[in-house]
Design an enzyme around this catalytic site. Structure first.
Site, PDB file in Angstrom:
ATOM      1  N   GLN A  85      16.590  16.658  10.511  1.00 56.72           N
ATOM      2  CA  GLN A  85      16.987  15.172  10.869  1.00 56.72           C
ATOM      3  C   GLN A  85      16.554  14.185   9.577  1.00 56.72           C
ATOM      4  OE1 GLN A  85      19.660  13.751  12.298  1.00 56.72           O
ATOM      5  NE2 GLN A  85      20.198  15.459  13.192  1.00 56.72           N
ATOM      6  N   SER A  86      16.328  15.140   8.487  1.00 58.39           N
ATOM      7  CA  SER A  86      15.731  14.232   7.305  1.00 58.39           C
ATOM      8  C   SER A  86      16.672  13.342   6.620  1.00 58.39           C
ATOM      9  CB  SER A  86      15.211  15.431   6.486  1.00 58.39           C
ATOM     10  OG  SER A  86      14.885  14.756   5.052  1.00 58.39           O
TER      11      SER A  86
END
Ligand SMILES: Cc1ncc(COP(=O)(O)O)c(C=O)c1O
Length: 349
Positions: A85-86
């Site tokens: 989920q960067s």
């Protein structure tokens, strides 16, 4: 030694830019949020969630310089990666798209990606990145290096986002401090504290800006991960000093000048806290400003707690530097729905 605004501006302006970020970002007064917290402390939000590119965030400001450097070096591809989920990865994919470069994201096949394609990961695909997920136990750094070699073999000139990009990111946040100081002056006001979600570069850059300009204020970082002990604070100071040297500034930060706490992380990185979700709902419902579930809501929860404990004294002004991250909200829908007890009210007649 301190420098004048125009000297810091000139040092930053000599660096190549990528032309991807919408700057300056606004500085918003938040009277309804401040009133909800008792009204004794004035909170302003520096809207780096509005840097403009594919939902924005702090990485777009950093990439303005880091990818300016990549373009100047003739790079044709970007290689980077972090958690699935960067926000960094999503903004790298967007920047690559805008600059006409390839982008390979070497992200972790962590708990969130095992739950399905959502939020930032989804946007990575939408933005055309080549998304690879590294399984548990596989060395992510080694895979990035392999990707670099793979791209070179295809005749590409890859730019691996690493130490040099980090230093340029810190420089970009020294620039953000300068921008904020000028906005405060234009509003005929002064700040006493700067708060932000802090992994590394953002806080180091803001602190460098404060020190370089000799501003009478303290930067308080709220860490999204555990471990903000002495070693981390030393690291933050070292990074700020490396950026000062890069800019040719005679400015030095001591570790004691860095303030960072991991008291609001909760169980661990990436797992929501009740206080964080409360903070997220309060800011959304008083100012219409969204926070993310991993970084910014925990930082704002910390800031709220400090206001309530009187650590920011009555009459003081706090600027919260919003680092973005909003697309992760959608990947955390189950937690948000449970916290808010949200139901779909279906009208049948
Ligand atoms: C939304 C958000 N806030 C804060 C951070 C931390 O940024 P930095 O490493 O510059 O402190 C990140 C990324 O790591 C992020 O995605």
């Amino acid at each position: 030694m301190t420098v004048a605004h125009n000297e810091l501006r000139a040092a930053i302006d000599q660096l190549p830019r990528a032309g991807i970020a919408e700057l300056p970002t606004p500085l918003h007064d938040c009277p309804r949020f401040s009133a909800a917290l008792g009204g004794k402390v004035r909170v302003l939000v520096k809207r780096d969630d509005l840097t403009g590119l594919a939902f924005g965030g702090n990485k777009t400001r950093k990439f303005e310089l880091a990818l300016g450097d990549a373009v100047a070096e003739g790079a044709t591809a970007i290689v980077t990666g972090a958690a699935s989920q960067s926000n960094h990865a999503r903004q790298a994919a967007a920047a690559a798209a805008k600059l006409g470069m390839k982008c390979v994201l070497v992200n972790r096949h962590d708990r969130r990606s095992q739950m399905g394609i959502q939020g930032n990961q989804l946007l990575g695909y939408v933005l055309g990145a080549d998304v690879r997920l590294v399984a548990d136990g596989v060395d992510q750094g080694k895979v990035k290096q392999q990707v670099v070699e793979e791209l070179q073999a295809q005749g590409e000139k890859p730019y691996l986002i690493g130490r040099r990009a980090s230093v340029l990111g810190i420089v970009a946040y020294a620039g953000c401090m300068l921008e904020t100081a000028e906005q405060l002056e234009a509003m005929d006001t002064a700040a006493d504290f700067i708060c932000t979600a802090s992994g590394q570069g953002t806080q180091a850059g803001l602190a460098l800006g404060v020190k370089a300009l000799g501003l009478p204020l303290q930067v308080q970082g709220f860490s999204p991960y555990k471990g903000s002990g002495a070693q981390r604070i030393v690291q933050l100071a070292e990074m700020a000093n490396e950026a000062a040297e890069f800019l040719g500034l005679d400015v030095h930060l001591a570790a004691e000048e860095m303030e960072n706490t991991d008291a609001y992380v909760g169980e661990e990185y990436g797992i929501v806290t009740e206080a964080g979700l409360d903070a997220l709902h309060l800011l959304a419902r008083t100012e219409g400003i969204l926070l993310d579930p991993v970084y910014t809501c925990k930082a704002v929860a910390g800031m709220i707690d400090w206001i309530q404990q009187g650590k920011f004294p009555a009459g003081s002004t706090v600027v919260y530097v919003h680092t973005g991250g909003n697309p992760a909200l959608f990947a955390y829908a189950p937690e948000l729905i449970a916290h808010g007890d949200y139901r779909q009210n279906v009208v049948t007649e």
